[in-house]
Design an enzyme around this catalytic site. Structure first.
Site, PDB file in Angstrom:
ATOM      1  N   ARG A   1       0.847  -1.190   0.000  1.00  0.00           N
ATOM      2  CA  ARG A   1       0.000   0.000   0.000  1.00  0.00           C
ATOM      3  C   ARG A   1       0.883   1.240   0.000  1.00  0.00           C
ATOM      4  O   ARG A   1       1.838   1.336   0.774  1.00  0.00           O
ATOM      5  CB  ARG A   1      -0.932   0.025   1.219  1.00  0.00           C
ATOM      6  CG  ARG A   1      -1.961  -1.088   1.215  1.00  0.00           C
ATOM      7  CD  ARG A   1      -2.995  -0.879   0.100  1.00  0.00           C
ATOM      8  NE  ARG A   1      -3.962  -1.941   0.044  1.00  0.00           N
ATOM      9  CZ  ARG A   1      -4.048  -2.839  -0.931  1.00  0.00           C
ATOM     10  NH1 ARG A   1      -3.197  -2.819  -1.925  1.00  0.00           N
ATOM     11  NH2 ARG A   1      -4.995  -3.757  -0.916  1.00  0.00           N
TER      12      ARG A   1
ATOM     13  N   ASP B   1       4.529  -0.330  -7.327  1.00  0.00           N
ATOM     14  CA  ASP B   1       3.229  -0.662  -7.895  1.00  0.00           C
ATOM     15  C   ASP B   1       2.124   0.129  -7.208  1.00  0.00           C
ATOM     16  O   ASP B   1       0.994   0.149  -7.694  1.00  0.00           O
ATOM     17  CB  ASP B   1       2.964  -2.168  -7.751  1.00  0.00           C
ATOM     18  CG  ASP B   1       1.709  -2.616  -8.477  1.00  0.00           C
ATOM     19  OD1 ASP B   1       1.564  -2.283  -9.672  1.00  0.00           O
ATOM     20  OD2 ASP B   1       0.882  -3.298  -7.853  1.00  0.00           O
TER      21      ASP B   1
ATOM     22  N   HIS C   1      -0.432  -0.104 -10.124  1.00  0.00           N
ATOM     23  CA  HIS C   1      -1.158  -0.902  -9.135  1.00  0.00           C
ATOM     24  C   HIS C   1      -1.870  -2.085  -9.801  1.00  0.00           C
ATOM     25  O   HIS C   1      -3.063  -2.297  -9.636  1.00  0.00           O
ATOM     26  CB  HIS C   1      -2.160  -0.044  -8.361  1.00  0.00           C
ATOM     27  CG  HIS C   1      -2.569  -0.676  -7.057  1.00  0.00           C
ATOM     28  ND1 HIS C   1      -3.031   0.056  -6.005  1.00  0.00           N
ATOM     29  CD2 HIS C   1      -2.574  -1.962  -6.630  1.00  0.00           C
ATOM     30  CE1 HIS C   1      -3.320  -0.741  -4.992  1.00  0.00           C
ATOM     31  NE2 HIS C   1      -3.042  -1.972  -5.348  1.00  0.00           N
TER      32      HIS C   1
ATOM     33  N   GLU D   1      -3.174   7.617  -6.011  1.00  0.00           N
ATOM     34  CA  GLU D   1      -3.323   6.828  -7.236  1.00  0.00           C
ATOM     35  C   GLU D   1      -4.532   7.311  -8.017  1.00  0.00           C
ATOM     36  O   GLU D   1      -5.569   7.566  -7.415  1.00  0.00           O
ATOM     37  CB  GLU D   1      -3.464   5.342  -6.880  1.00  0.00           C
ATOM     38  CG  GLU D   1      -2.225   4.772  -6.239  1.00  0.00           C
ATOM     39  CD  GLU D   1      -2.347   3.285  -5.898  1.00  0.00           C
ATOM     40  OE1 GLU D   1      -3.348   2.652  -6.268  1.00  0.00           O
ATOM     41  OE2 GLU D   1      -1.433   2.776  -5.254  1.00  0.00           O
TER      42      GLU D   1
END
Length: 187
Positions: free
Chosen positions: A99, A123, A147, A128
């Site tokens: 996260r 990632d 992600h 985001e």
């Protein structure tokens, strides 16, 4: 990779999968988890630390590759901060697939720009999708993905199979489900 050390921040299902791969490649594995006693006899880990600051700094100082797979909770947000990166082993590679909010991005950028970290693969991010003006886009020692590390050819089939073959029968029989979300813990 043989003989190198992988440090895993967040030793849950994802962390254990990383440890399994690292072990196959002959790596030493050190992990950080909230309840280290649960991994007392874990054959995949050489050392399991608690989640205190000193343990995180120790893991950072001895790891050639650091995988962050911790959940975002009140306790973990900002956990991998400037102090942690100040303790990182020279030329380590940082991988965040857990996260985004667990990592202080400004501290990460500073460690990447100074050369303290050799590189990073990310990632997940604090925000985001990663804004187009984020400084991470301008670094040449970083890999960025949107992600989607779980989007493999087999992921949906595996997830569906787990639900149909494991949890659905448990639900029908009134048994405890595997991998339940603990609302109090936040994951």
């Amino acid at each position: 990779l043989r003989g190198k050390t992988m440090g895993i921040v967040g030793y849950g299902d994802i962390g254990k999968s990383c440890a399994k791969l690292a072990t196959i490649y002959g790596m030493r594995v050190v992990a950080l988890r909230r309840r280290p006693y649960l991994s007392k006899d874990d054959p995949l880990c050489d050392v399991v630390y608690g989640t205190d600051k000193a343990s995180l700094n120790q893991l950072m100082s001895e790891s050639d590759y650091i995988v962050c797979s911790a959940p975002s909770t009140v306790e973990t947000r900002g956990m991998v901060n400037a102090d942690a990166f100040a303790n990182v082993k020279k030329n380590a590679v940082f991988i965040n697939l857990g996260r985004g909010p667990v990592v202080d991005e400004d501290a990460l950028i500073k460690a990447l720009k100074s050369g303290q970290l050799k590189g990073a693969a990310l990632d997940v991010f604090k925000e985001e999708p990663l804004p187009s003006d984020n400084e991470l886009w301008n670094l040449d020692n970083i890999l960025i993905s949107p992600h989607n590390m779980d989007q493999t050819k087999t992921f949906m089939n595996e997830a569906t199979g787990f639900f149909v073959n494991e949890n659905l029968p448990r639900f029908i029989c009134g048994e405890d489900l595997l991998n339940p979300v603990d609302i109090e813990e936040g994951y």
